[in-house]
Design a protein around this motif. Structure first.
Motif, PDB file in Angstrom:
ATOM      1  N   THR A 108       0.830  -1.201   0.000  1.00 14.82           N
ATOM      2  CA  THR A 108       0.000   0.000   0.000  1.00 14.82           C
ATOM      3  C   THR A 108       0.867   1.255   0.000  1.00 14.82           C
ATOM      4  O   THR A 108       0.587   2.226  -0.711  1.00 14.82           O
ATOM      5  CB  THR A 108      -0.930   0.011   1.226  1.00 14.82           C
ATOM      6  OG1 THR A 108      -1.716  -1.184   1.217  1.00 14.82           O
ATOM      7  CG2 THR A 108      -1.845   1.209   1.198  1.00 14.82           C
ATOM      8  N   GLY A 109       1.939   1.254   0.787  1.00 13.35           N
ATOM      9  CA  GLY A 109       2.834   2.409   0.816  1.00 13.35           C
ATOM     10  C   GLY A 109       3.477   2.688  -0.530  1.00 13.35           C
ATOM     11  O   GLY A 109       3.588   3.838  -0.960  1.00 13.35           O
ATOM     12  N   TRP A 152       5.174   8.527   7.315  1.00 16.95           N
ATOM     13  CA  TRP A 152       4.887   9.550   6.311  1.00 16.95           C
ATOM     14  C   TRP A 152       6.145  10.046   5.601  1.00 16.95           C
ATOM     15  O   TRP A 152       6.161  10.191   4.369  1.00 16.95           O
ATOM     16  CB  TRP A 152       4.177  10.743   6.973  1.00 16.95           C
ATOM     17  CG  TRP A 152       2.692  10.635   6.943  1.00 16.95           C
ATOM     18  CD1 TRP A 152       1.922   9.810   7.706  1.00 16.95           C
ATOM     19  CD2 TRP A 152       1.785  11.364   6.115  1.00 16.95           C
ATOM     20  NE1 TRP A 152       0.598   9.985   7.417  1.00 16.95           N
ATOM     21  CE2 TRP A 152       0.478  10.932   6.441  1.00 16.95           C
ATOM     22  CE3 TRP A 152       1.937  12.344   5.142  1.00 16.95           C
ATOM     23  CZ2 TRP A 152      -0.654  11.449   5.818  1.00 16.95           C
ATOM     24  CZ3 TRP A 152       0.808  12.863   4.520  1.00 16.95           C
ATOM     25  CH2 TRP A 152      -0.463  12.412   4.858  1.00 16.95           C
ATOM     26  N   LEU A 169      -5.253  -0.779  -3.377  1.00 19.00           N
ATOM     27  CA  LEU A 169      -5.974  -0.042  -2.343  1.00 19.00           C
ATOM     28  C   LEU A 169      -7.404  -0.558  -2.215  1.00 19.00           C
ATOM     29  O   LEU A 169      -7.931  -0.689  -1.108  1.00 19.00           O
ATOM     30  CB  LEU A 169      -5.974   1.449  -2.662  1.00 19.00           C
ATOM     31  CG  LEU A 169      -4.597   2.116  -2.769  1.00 19.00           C
ATOM     32  CD1 LEU A 169      -4.759   3.591  -3.099  1.00 19.00           C
ATOM     33  CD2 LEU A 169      -3.800   1.936  -1.490  1.00 19.00           C
ATOM     34  N   LEU A 227       7.594   8.026   2.728  1.00 19.93           N
ATOM     35  CA  LEU A 227       6.714   8.024   1.563  1.00 19.93           C
ATOM     36  C   LEU A 227       6.836   9.329   0.772  1.00 19.93           C
ATOM     37  O   LEU A 227       6.880   9.323  -0.460  1.00 19.93           O
ATOM     38  CB  LEU A 227       5.266   7.806   2.003  1.00 19.93           C
ATOM     39  CG  LEU A 227       4.940   6.451   2.642  1.00 19.93           C
ATOM     40  CD1 LEU A 227       3.472   6.382   3.021  1.00 19.93           C
ATOM     41  CD2 LEU A 227       5.301   5.307   1.702  1.00 19.93           C
ATOM     42  N   VAL A 256       1.031   4.388  -2.768  1.00 22.22           N
ATOM     43  CA  VAL A 256       0.903   5.808  -2.432  1.00 22.22           C
ATOM     44  C   VAL A 256       2.065   6.602  -3.026  1.00 22.22           C
ATOM     45  O   VAL A 256       1.872   7.701  -3.568  1.00 22.22           O
ATOM     46  CB  VAL A 256       0.851   5.991  -0.902  1.00 22.22           C
ATOM     47  CG1 VAL A 256       0.952   7.467  -0.524  1.00 22.22           C
ATOM     48  CG2 VAL A 256      -0.434   5.391  -0.345  1.00 22.22           C
ATOM     49  N   MET A 301       1.412   7.107  -6.686  1.00 23.38           N
ATOM     50  CA  MET A 301       0.317   8.039  -6.936  1.00 23.38           C
ATOM     51  C   MET A 301       0.761   9.490  -6.751  1.00 23.38           C
ATOM     52  O   MET A 301       0.476  10.353  -7.578  1.00 23.38           O
ATOM     53  CB  MET A 301      -0.863   7.726  -6.014  1.00 23.38           C
ATOM     54  CG  MET A 301      -1.631   6.485  -6.400  1.00 23.38           C
ATOM     55  SD  MET A 301      -3.101   6.231  -5.376  1.00 23.38           S
ATOM     56  CE  MET A 301      -3.920   4.925  -6.299  1.00 23.38           C
ATOM     57  N   VAL A 302       1.484   9.756  -5.659  1.00 21.17           N
ATOM     58  CA  VAL A 302       1.973  11.114  -5.424  1.00 21.17           C
ATOM     59  C   VAL A 302       2.961  11.509  -6.516  1.00 21.17           C
ATOM     60  O   VAL A 302       2.950  12.642  -7.008  1.00 21.17           O
ATOM     61  CB  VAL A 302       2.625  11.216  -4.033  1.00 21.17           C
ATOM     62  CG1 VAL A 302       3.258  12.591  -3.833  1.00 21.17           C
ATOM     63  CG2 VAL A 302       1.596  10.952  -2.942  1.00 21.17           C
TER      64      VAL A 302
END
Length: 478
Positions: free
Chosen positions: A58-59, A128, A242, A131, A62, A65-66
């Motif tokens: 999942t990380g 955080w 996700l 990531l 992310v 996506m960012v």
């Protein structure tokens, strides 16, 4: 549309040798980039377990996506602008610099948000920060790789792929051996991706946007519709992980991720071939560009279809290597065959998307991707909620396959409307055969006569591919 004066046009021989030679290097580089996690997957699943591995997966989604939001759809425009006139390479470097600046700005926002959420007790900075750093660094790596593709320099692309994927994933695995947590894995991963970003800047030498202000502004305007398109494409590529976590739980997401990584093998083949093929299409003389695209694209689709069928049919044995018995092997095999069909749809989509991009109808690409993503979400919500185990995981795979089919159909329709690209009937034939065999790999029994039938069908696919190889090589060499 026509290419501006001064645009270099390679000869037929150089195009053939570039597509053949560069495709090999791009295949290796893209395989490492797309399947870097696959190399450590058998070890990561055993070191981390299903729950922690699901968090890592999942990380990483992310991060991607960012990074896509930070790229703002500019990579496609870099490839296009590099071949437009004598100033094209300089404009491409300035657009790459724009990507880097956007990534840094988004990273600052991300860190500020992390501090606020941490102060209110809603976020853990230890999770955080890696990531955010990895997302900024990965965007910078993509900027450098795009310049390498535009310059037809696959070895630079390969070097960045090795650093940002294989080295980064191995670093994460080694860190997790000491403390098997997702936080340790992602921290080590982010550190190595940051090193890759520094190498990307050194190789690509991006420029500030101000050095070619007018053309950079025009390029950003052209790329603007590609931002939602890129975000939607990433949702298609990785959002299913996700969805799996939300609909079938973290353990189900970990199970699905293993099937996804195996199903990505033919997808990576499609991406590798496109990495070599795309720049050659856009630099091809305009009078024969789309006829050449249809002819070579059909051949490339046949190659990808054979790979998809082979992986799907051999699914039971691939799954046994990649995951221990604690994972649901039946669910993995059922999902794997469906995921393999994605690569076939994607290969045809990429050819059509080049025609739409060249016609400057990038808004059509955005609508196609957003519609496909909506289909994925709708089908997943229909098939997967509350269905633990095989049914839920396979339901997510069905959603992904249908979404990519919709993406391909819509983009091909737009290409037909706005360009002279016309896919021949044999393109649909090879795509249909490959997809049918991949679905067969999803539903055939794992043992007994079903297992033997899998082996026979895989052998027939291999024989057909070898028989067609000389003709494929001739077509690719022009």
């Amino acid at each position: 549309m026509t290419s501006p004066p001064g645009t270099p046009a390679p000869t037929a021989g150089s195009r053939g040798s570039s597509l053949g030679g560069h495709a090999v290097v791009y295949l290796v580089g893209t395989a490492l980039q797309g399947l870097g996690v696959l190399l450590v997957l058998p070890f990561a699943t055993r070191v981390l377990g299903a729950t922690e591995f699901g968090r890592v997966a999942t990380g990483l989604v992310v991060v991607q996506m960012v990074g896509t939001i930070a790229a703002a759809g500019i990579p496609q425009v870099i490839l296009r602008e590099h071949h437009r006139g004598e100033e094209g390479p300089r404009v491409a470097r300035a657009l790459a610099g724009t990507m880097v600046l956007l990534a840094v700005a988004l990273g600052v926002v991300g860190l500020a948000l992390a501090l606020v959420l941490s102060a209110t007790g809603h976020a853990d900075l230890g999770q955080w920060v890696p990531l955010v750093v990895a997302a900024v660094a990965l965007t910078t790596v993509v900027a450098g790789q795009t310049l390498m593709r535009a310059r037809l320099q696959p070895w630079g692309f390969l070097a960045l792929a090795v650093l940002a994927t294989v080295a980064a994933q191995l670093a994460g695995l080694l860190a997790a051996r000491g403390e098997p947590t997702a936080e340790r894995y992602l921290t080590a991963y982010a550190a190595v991706v940051l090193v890759a970003a520094l190498v990307a800047v050194a190789l690509g030498r991006p420029l500030p946007p101000t050095v070619e202000r007018e053309r950079v502004s025009a390029g950003v305007r052209l790329a603007a519709p590609l931002l939602p398109q890129a975000a939607a494409m990433l949702g298609l590529l990785s959002g299913d992980v996700l969805l799996a976590r939300a609909l079938v739980g973290e353990a189900g997401a970990g199970t699905y991720q293993v099937a996804l990584q195996l199903g990505n093998m033919p997808f990576v083949l499609a991406v590798a071939l496109f990495n070599a093929w795309g720049p050659l299409v856009l630099s091809h003389p305009v009078e024969g560009r789309w006829a050449w695209t249809a002819r070579t694209g059909t051949v490339l689709t046949a190659v990808v279809a054979a790979g998809a069928a082979g992986v799907a049919l051999l699914g039971p044995w691939l799954v046994a290597v990649m995951a221990d018995p604690g994972f649901d092997h039946g669910a993995m095999v059922g999902a794997l065959g469906l995921i393999c069909t994605v690569s076939i749809s994607y290969m045809l989509y990429q050819g059509s998307s080049l025609a739409v991009l060249d016609a400057e109808r990038t808004g059509r690409l955005a609508w196609s991707a957003l519609a496909a993503l909506a289909v994925v979400v709708a089908v997943a919500l229909w098939l997967a909620p509350g269905r633990e185990g095989t049914d839920g995981v396979v339901g997510i795979a069905v959603a992904k396959a249908v979404g990519y089919l919709v993406l391909m159909a819509l983009t091909t329709a737009f290409a037909r409307r706005h360009s002279s690209l016309r896919w021949p009937r044999r393109a649909a034939a090879v795509a249909g055969c490959g997809a049918a065999l991949a679905v067969a790999g999803s539903v055939l029994p794992l043992t007994g006569a079903g297992a033997w039938l899998r082996v026979v069908l895989a052998a027939l696919v291999a024989v057909a591919a070898l028989a067609a190889a000389p003709r494929i090589v001739r077509v690719l060499r022009g």
